[in-house]
Design a protein around this motif. Sequence first.
Motif, PDB file in Angstrom:
ATOM      1  N   TRP A 299       1.332  -0.974  -0.579  1.00 41.92           N
ATOM      2  CA  TRP A 299      -0.086   0.043  -0.065  1.00 41.92           C
ATOM      3  C   TRP A 299       1.330   0.966  -0.467  1.00 41.92           C
ATOM      4  O   TRP A 299       0.566   2.563  -0.738  1.00 41.92           O
ATOM      5  CB  TRP A 299      -1.150   0.027   1.265  1.00 41.92           C
ATOM      6  CG  TRP A 299      -2.383  -1.068   0.649  1.00 41.92           C
ATOM      7  CD1 TRP A 299      -3.725  -0.513   0.789  1.00 41.92           C
ATOM      8  CD2 TRP A 299      -1.994  -1.990   1.517  1.00 41.92           C
ATOM      9  NE1 TRP A 299      -3.996  -1.284   0.921  1.00 41.92           N
ATOM     10  CE2 TRP A 299      -3.228  -3.133   0.655  1.00 41.92           C
ATOM     11  CE3 TRP A 299      -1.162  -2.910   2.114  1.00 41.92           C
ATOM     12  CZ2 TRP A 299      -4.248  -4.315   1.649  1.00 41.92           C
ATOM     13  CZ3 TRP A 299      -1.365  -4.557   2.662  1.00 41.92           C
ATOM     14  CH2 TRP A 299      -2.093  -5.071   2.232  1.00 41.92           C
ATOM     15  N   VAL A 300       1.906   1.381   0.748  1.00 42.93           N
ATOM     16  CA  VAL A 300       2.951   2.196   0.847  1.00 42.93           C
ATOM     17  C   VAL A 300       3.457   3.287  -0.782  1.00 42.93           C
ATOM     18  O   VAL A 300       4.116   4.000  -0.849  1.00 42.93           O
ATOM     19  CB  VAL A 300       3.901   2.474   1.907  1.00 42.93           C
ATOM     20  CG1 VAL A 300       4.557   2.781   1.526  1.00 42.93           C
ATOM     21  CG2 VAL A 300       3.234   1.510   3.118  1.00 42.93           C
ATOM     22  N   LYS A 301       3.802   1.452  -1.182  1.00 40.81           N
ATOM     23  CA  LYS A 301       4.213   0.980  -2.676  1.00 40.81           C
ATOM     24  C   LYS A 301       3.647   2.103  -3.289  1.00 40.81           C
ATOM     25  O   LYS A 301       4.221   3.683  -4.249  1.00 40.81           O
ATOM     26  CB  LYS A 301       4.684   0.318  -3.404  1.00 40.81           C
ATOM     27  CG  LYS A 301       6.397  -0.638  -2.478  1.00 40.81           C
ATOM     28  CD  LYS A 301       6.303  -1.691  -2.951  1.00 40.81           C
ATOM     29  CE  LYS A 301       7.950  -1.844  -2.318  1.00 40.81           C
ATOM     30  NZ  LYS A 301       7.934  -3.160  -3.105  1.00 40.81           N
TER      31      LYS A 301
ATOM     32  N   LEU B 272       3.675   5.507  -6.865  1.00 45.61           N
ATOM     33  CA  LEU B 272       3.434   5.543  -7.687  1.00 45.61           C
ATOM     34  C   LEU B 272       3.920   6.579  -8.379  1.00 45.61           C
ATOM     35  O   LEU B 272       3.321   7.713  -8.584  1.00 45.61           O
ATOM     36  CB  LEU B 272       2.464   4.739  -8.158  1.00 45.61           C
ATOM     37  CG  LEU B 272       2.254   3.076  -7.905  1.00 45.61           C
ATOM     38  CD1 LEU B 272       0.540   2.506  -8.231  1.00 45.61           C
ATOM     39  CD2 LEU B 272       3.569   2.371  -8.422  1.00 45.61           C
ATOM     40  N   GLY B 273       4.878   6.187  -9.737  1.00 47.06           N
ATOM     41  CA  GLY B 273       4.691   7.885 -10.902  1.00 47.06           C
ATOM     42  C   GLY B 273       5.636   8.251 -10.382  1.00 47.06           C
ATOM     43  O   GLY B 273       6.542   9.064 -10.851  1.00 47.06           O
ATOM     44  N   ARG B 274       6.496   8.350  -8.960  1.00 46.16           N
ATOM     45  CA  ARG B 274       7.542   8.960  -8.954  1.00 46.16           C
ATOM     46  C   ARG B 274       8.650   8.739  -9.344  1.00 46.16           C
ATOM     47  O   ARG B 274       9.014   7.369  -9.469  1.00 46.16           O
ATOM     48  CB  ARG B 274       7.521   9.487  -7.471  1.00 46.16           C
ATOM     49  CG  ARG B 274       7.014  10.129  -6.433  1.00 46.16           C
ATOM     50  CD  ARG B 274       7.389  10.583  -5.567  1.00 46.16           C
ATOM     51  NE  ARG B 274       5.433  10.890  -4.358  1.00 46.16           N
ATOM     52  CZ  ARG B 274       5.387  11.135  -3.483  1.00 46.16           C
ATOM     53  NH1 ARG B 274       6.437  11.453  -2.714  1.00 46.16           N
ATOM     54  NH2 ARG B 274       4.529  11.878  -2.803  1.00 46.16           N
ATOM     55  N   THR B 275       9.988   9.279  -9.497  1.00 44.62           N
ATOM     56  CA  THR B 275      11.371   8.887  -9.994  1.00 44.62           C
ATOM     57  C   THR B 275      11.995   8.373  -8.645  1.00 44.62           C
ATOM     58  O   THR B 275      12.158   8.788  -7.728  1.00 44.62           O
ATOM     59  CB  THR B 275      12.177  10.012 -10.770  1.00 44.62           C
ATOM     60  OG1 THR B 275      11.160  10.411 -11.362  1.00 44.62           O
ATOM     61  CG2 THR B 275      13.320   9.463 -10.885  1.00 44.62           C
ATOM     62  N   GLU B 276      12.250   7.025  -8.676  1.00 43.50           N
ATOM     63  CA  GLU B 276      13.143   6.084  -7.939  1.00 43.50           C
ATOM     64  C   GLU B 276      14.269   6.279  -8.738  1.00 43.50           C
ATOM     65  O   GLU B 276      14.004   5.118  -9.229  1.00 43.50           O
ATOM     66  CB  GLU B 276      12.509   5.193  -7.320  1.00 43.50           C
ATOM     67  CG  GLU B 276      13.246   4.562  -5.877  1.00 43.50           C
ATOM     68  CD  GLU B 276      12.440   3.539  -5.750  1.00 43.50           C
ATOM     69  OE1 GLU B 276      13.012   2.125  -4.885  1.00 43.50           O
ATOM     70  OE2 GLU B 276      11.432   3.208  -5.581  1.00 43.50           O
ATOM     71  N   THR B 277      15.447   6.372  -8.334  1.00 37.64           N
ATOM     72  CA  THR B 277      16.660   5.655  -8.810  1.00 37.64           C
ATOM     73  C   THR B 277      17.373   4.774  -8.242  1.00 37.64           C
ATOM     74  O   THR B 277      17.559   5.243  -6.932  1.00 37.64           O
ATOM     75  CB  THR B 277      17.494   7.510  -8.997  1.00 37.64           C
ATOM     76  OG1 THR B 277      17.657   7.939  -9.553  1.00 37.64           O
ATOM     77  CG2 THR B 277      18.718   7.167  -9.420  1.00 37.64           C
ATOM     78  N   ARG B 278      17.144   3.451  -8.298  1.00 40.20           N
ATOM     79  CA  ARG B 278      18.151   2.572  -7.417  1.00 40.20           C
ATOM     80  C   ARG B 278      19.229   2.765  -8.501  1.00 40.20           C
ATOM     81  O   ARG B 278      20.129   2.883  -8.832  1.00 40.20           O
ATOM     82  CB  ARG B 278      17.574   1.344  -7.975  1.00 40.20           C
ATOM     83  CG  ARG B 278      16.193   1.546  -7.906  1.00 40.20           C
ATOM     84  CD  ARG B 278      15.146  -0.080  -7.876  1.00 40.20           C
ATOM     85  NE  ARG B 278      14.050   0.046  -7.588  1.00 40.20           N
ATOM     86  CZ  ARG B 278      13.419  -1.310  -7.202  1.00 40.20           C
ATOM     87  NH1 ARG B 278      13.481  -2.539  -8.103  1.00 40.20           N
ATOM     88  NH2 ARG B 278      11.232  -0.829  -6.992  1.00 40.20           N
ATOM     89  N   LEU B 279      20.016   2.132  -7.321  1.00 43.64           N
ATOM     90  CA  LEU B 279      21.378   1.660  -7.534  1.00 43.64           C
ATOM     91  C   LEU B 279      22.264   0.388  -8.327  1.00 43.64           C
ATOM     92  O   LEU B 279      21.079  -0.376  -8.570  1.00 43.64           O
ATOM     93  CB  LEU B 279      22.480   1.143  -5.930  1.00 43.64           C
ATOM     94  CG  LEU B 279      22.409   2.610  -5.112  1.00 43.64           C
ATOM     95  CD1 LEU B 279      23.077   1.701  -3.259  1.00 43.64           C
ATOM     96  CD2 LEU B 279      23.288   3.985  -5.125  1.00 43.64           C
TER      97      LEU B 279
END
Length: 208
Positions: free
Chosen positions: A76-78, A82-89
């Motif tokens: 639910w938190v995810k 949603l739609g936000r930019t998430e830069t993963r390593l």
Amino acid sequence: MEPEEVKSAVEALLFATDVPLNLDRLESLVGNGRPAPIREVIEHLNQEYWEQRRAFFIAEVGGGFQMATRSQYGPWVKKLFLGRTETRLSPAALEALAIIAFKQPVIRADIQAIRGVDCGGVLGTLLDRGLIRITGRSEALGRPLLYGTTKKFLRYFGLNSLSDLPKPKEIEELLQQQREGEQRVENQTKQVAGSGGDRGSEEVRSSD
């Protein structure tokens, strides 16, 4: 302050902060210069949250305390993000970060010797993300920079201290278990494929 006031104050501070607060900081904010049993207060709050089946708790992470949602509510938190930019390593960054975490303080040449490739760009990324820092200079020729992890690194991986890192032996055991599991799956797949082929041959023979 009365015990209930202390508890409410601690709860309010932990809700408001966006970084972990350690015991000394909490005591200075709540106790008005007098030591307060903050850890005991936090334990009582967590007990209340558990009994009331609340979706959050107070986590000890990064050398301090911070509010966190329970893992079962992750889906639910995810959705909220949603739609936000998430830069993963990247895998390369994670590999370099693991080397630094276990070998720190460590120089760039040692990291590159282990990885077998240049890591200048990766180190720049990790520095920009605040996951590593320059801790000083080595006494080796040329006095190269030494790298180590930060408190943000601990928060990023949900660790309270570097002592919470798995030991190399534990990592090897986990990898061995993973390899054995993959081997079992592969063997089962071969057995299923083989039995299917046998049944097919029997069907052909019976039709003859």
